[in-house]
Design a protein around this motif. Sequence first.
Motif, PDB file in Angstrom:
ATOM      1  N   MET A  71     169.642 101.935  99.871  1.00 53.79           N
ATOM      2  CA  MET A  71     169.067 102.848 100.842  1.00 53.79           C
ATOM      3  C   MET A  71     169.171 104.286 100.358  1.00 53.79           C
ATOM      4  SD  MET A  71     167.961 100.828 103.182  1.00 53.79           S
ATOM      5  CE  MET A  71     167.536 101.961 104.515  1.00 53.79           C
ATOM      6  N   ARG A  72     168.074 105.034 100.463  1.00 51.43           N
ATOM      7  CA  ARG A  72     168.063 106.471 100.176  1.00 51.43           C
ATOM      8  C   ARG A  72     167.223 107.157 101.250  1.00 51.43           C
ATOM      9  NH1 ARG A  72     166.706 108.443  94.283  1.00 51.43           N
ATOM     10  NH2 ARG A  72     168.927 107.969  94.062  1.00 51.43           N
ATOM     11  N   ASP A  73     167.831 108.117 101.932  1.00 50.96           N
ATOM     12  CA  ASP A  73     167.156 108.816 103.029  1.00 50.96           C
ATOM     13  C   ASP A  73     166.589 107.819 104.041  1.00 50.96           C
ATOM     14  OD1 ASP A  73     167.706 111.274 101.811  1.00 50.96           O
ATOM     15  OD2 ASP A  73     165.840 111.232 100.667  1.00 50.96           O
ATOM     16  N   ASN A  74     167.398 106.788 104.327  1.00 47.70           N
ATOM     17  CA  ASN A  74     167.065 105.769 105.326  1.00 47.70           C
ATOM     18  C   ASN A  74     165.907 104.861 104.911  1.00 47.70           C
ATOM     19  OD1 ASN A  74     169.065 106.720 107.155  1.00 47.70           O
ATOM     20  ND2 ASN A  74     167.657 108.304 107.870  1.00 47.70           N
ATOM     21  N   CYS A  75     165.522 104.891 103.638  1.00 45.93           N
ATOM     22  CA  CYS A  75     164.435 104.041 103.149  1.00 45.93           C
ATOM     23  C   CYS A  75     164.959 103.106 102.058  1.00 45.93           C
ATOM     24  CB  CYS A  75     163.300 104.887 102.582  1.00 45.93           C
ATOM     25  SG  CYS A  75     162.464 105.923 103.798  1.00 45.93           S
ATOM     26  N   PRO A  76     164.544 101.827 102.071  1.00 44.05           N
ATOM     27  CA  PRO A  76     164.970 100.903 101.012  1.00 44.05           C
ATOM     28  C   PRO A  76     164.245 101.206  99.705  1.00 44.05           C
ATOM     29  CG  PRO A  76     163.480  99.796 102.533  1.00 44.05           C
ATOM     30  CD  PRO A  76     163.732 101.159 103.108  1.00 44.05           C
ATOM     31  N   SER A 125     161.303 107.540  93.921  1.00 40.86           N
ATOM     32  CA  SER A 125     162.568 108.053  94.462  1.00 40.86           C
ATOM     33  C   SER A 125     163.251 109.025  93.515  1.00 40.86           C
ATOM     34  CB  SER A 125     163.519 106.887  94.760  1.00 40.86           C
ATOM     35  OG  SER A 125     163.956 106.265  93.549  1.00 40.86           O
TER      36      SER A 125
END
Length: 285
Positions: free
Chosen positions: A225-230, A39
């Motif tokens: 959450m970042r860009d809708n991903c955990p 990430s």
Amino acid sequence: MLERKYTAKPEECLYHYCSAETFLAICTGKKIRFSDINSMNDSQELQWGYKVWEDAATELHKLVGVDFLDDIDDIIHASSARGLGLASCFSKTGDVLSQWRAYAADGQGYAIGFDSEVLTNMASLPLEILYNREKQLEEVKNAILAIYKVQESQNHSRDDGFSYACFRLYADLVALKNPAFYEENEVRLLHLLNTEISNNSLKLTDSGGTAFEKELPPSEITFFMRDNCPVPYIDLSFSNEKFKAPIKEVILGPKNPALPLGISIFLETVGLPSVVVKKSKASYR
């Protein structure tokens, strides 16, 4: 092997650029966050180092043999499947405009100057990032040849020592980055999580480690959450009895309106003594 392991130097600070909210959390919680290396800001974070490995292997395949290189590659892939790297990123320089823009709320945040000895005593592997492409290739080739030389002396046994050497090569590939990021002058702390079979899937677990000469129990793995991903992360404490002043310096960003005296009072009050606080010298609107 690669020479990417960072060694702390007396009186050297390593700086963590961050927003005001993160600055507050770090100083009051006395913890540093390690998050999924996938990430990070470089979209080629892991692919870059692996591509260097591929290019190095291509140049050496006639000398060491394809089977030997395939065995290393198998362990590299197995290592990435068995674990997940978490990282916390620092810079050797504490007042760089590109850093303020990218990591410190567009110049409104802070650069926290940690005692480098504190960071190298945490439950992580400190890696000094290399940005020069030619030197990257040379280092990986030297690492391959070093492993091969040991294997020759052991009649190509492929024992546990071979597996560990290949795993270290895999870990050190994380310390190779695109030259476009050279201004970051980065030192990265790497902490590995394990993956275990769970029902019909996998789950992440932590094995703890050694910090400040003491055994560290496993940490709780949490997600944001970042860009809708955990994204998984853990928080590791830098508070310890050995280092009374883990933070040496704090630099206020060029657009940060806080007063150095006010920040100094805050740090003393929350138990971070004798911190030098100053404003950035960068000119930035």
